[in-house]
Design a protein around this motif. Structure first.
Motif, PDB file in Angstrom:
ATOM      1  N   SER A  61       1.204  -1.476   0.000  1.00 40.11           N
ATOM      2  CA  SER A  61      -0.404   0.118   0.265  1.00 40.11           C
ATOM      3  C   SER A  61       1.051   1.199  -0.141  1.00 40.11           C
ATOM      4  O   SER A  61       0.496   2.193  -0.979  1.00 40.11           O
ATOM      5  N   ASP A 104      -5.866  -0.492  -4.931  1.00 40.38           N
ATOM      6  CA  ASP A 104      -4.956  -1.077  -3.771  1.00 40.38           C
ATOM      7  C   ASP A 104      -6.197  -2.464  -2.981  1.00 40.38           C
ATOM      8  O   ASP A 104      -6.860  -1.810  -2.609  1.00 40.38           O
ATOM      9  N   GLU A 105      -6.077  -3.464  -3.295  1.00 40.97           N
ATOM     10  CA  GLU A 105      -6.983  -4.143  -2.669  1.00 40.97           C
ATOM     11  C   GLU A 105      -8.437  -3.852  -3.349  1.00 40.97           C
ATOM     12  O   GLU A 105      -9.627  -3.942  -2.549  1.00 40.97           O
TER      13      GLU A 105
END
Ligand code: ATP
Ligand code: MG
Length: 280
Positions: A68, A201-202
């Motif tokens: 991240s 991010d994810e």
């Protein structure tokens, strides 16, 4: 050459960038990037890689590896401690975007859009307005205060929502959407800024299998349109299915940069250690 490339031959790497000529155009060069949040811990350590137009890159690594942080530093949400981020425009000379501030930073964040795991939508506003909010950094202060958007922006927002099969929900409040629908709106909000890079991010962490596949397909389509996509993922299966290039990070360093086919058990062990058995 860092230890990432040591796992690859030069020929292997070239093959990745020769899939499609458009992908040979470099859009970003990350050079010796380091990031520390405090004096005791170096979170990203000497990260270097090139990103090409239309690439879809999966970022993998165990929790706390720095995935991240890497995306946040690329998009300027977090500052760089040292190193360079060279943005390569289609025409003209590359420029270092690592120390931008104010307007120039906002402009870079539009070029290098980001979608977040928790979507970051405004719950009480409708879907269309949420998408249009992506235009705020390019809208005058007064207009943005009153949420006045141009007909062109509205037309673009509508066509993005249509593309994502979200047009029927355009006037619905964001808070009433499902997770998969919210993620699609978040992607529209990033795309309305005309980014050349999209960071995710994810993006599928909280989604069911059907919506997971849907979002991953959308990200692939985005990359096929020439936008470079970098996506943090915890699922090796998804990386193998969707990402022609994978960057593996361990303790803030790139330890793998190659194709999913090259993700051998040894590489996965370097990346995940004993957590390897929990991977799917
Ligand atoms: N704002 C911050 N201030 C201080 N330390 C931070 C900050 N953000 C992240 N860190 C630290 O940096 C390291 C890397 O965190 P990061 O969130 O980038 O990892 P990650 O690979 O994304 O992990 P996960 O898979 O759990 O999301 C961790 O040790 C974390 O505690
Ligand atoms: Mg993370």
């Amino acid at each position: 050459m860092n230890n990432a490339r040591a796992l690859l031959t030069a020929n292997d790497y070239q093959a990745l960038t020769q899939i499609n000529p458009v992908r040979q155009r470099k859009v970003l060069s990350v050079k010796n990037l380091c990031k520390s949040y405090n004096a005791h811990q170096t979170v990203l350590n000497d990260i270097s890689f090139d990103l090409h137009a239309g690439e879809m890159v999966g970022i993998i690594g165990r929790s706390g590896a720095g995935k991240s942080t890497l995306l946040h530093v690329l998009n300027g949400t977090h500052t760089v401690t040292s190193g360079e981020l060279l943005s390569h425009p289609e025409v003209g000379t590359p420029r270092d975007v690592s120390g931008l501030k104010g307007r120039a930073l906002n402009q870079w964040r539009s070029e290098c859009g980001m979608i977040f795991q928790d979507f970051c939508l405004v719950p009480r506003l409708d879907v269309l307005t949420n998408v249009l909010l992506g235009r705020l950094s390019q809208t005058s202060t007064l207009k943005s205060l009153f949420k006045v958007f141009s007909p062109e922006d509205r037309a673009k927002a509508i066509s993005l929502l249509e593309w994502m099969s979200m047009l029927p929900h355009a006037l619905q409040r964001a808070e009433n959407l499902s997770g998969g629908q919210m993620q699609r709106v978040a992607i529209c909000r990033a795309l309305i800024q005309n980014p050349s890079i999209l960071l995710a991010d994810e993006p599928v962490a909280s989604l069911d299998p059907k919506n997971t596949q849907r979002i991953m397909r959308v990200l692939r389509e985005v990359s096929e349109q020439g936008i470079s996509v970098m996506v943090n993922l915890h699922s090796i299966e998804l990386v193998k299915e969707y990402c022609p290039r994978v960057i593996g990070i361990a303790q803030g360093q790139i330890v793998f940069d190659g194709s999913p086919a090259q993700l051998t058990p040894d590489v996965l062990h370097t990346l995940y250690g004993d957590e390897i058995s929990q991977l799917h």
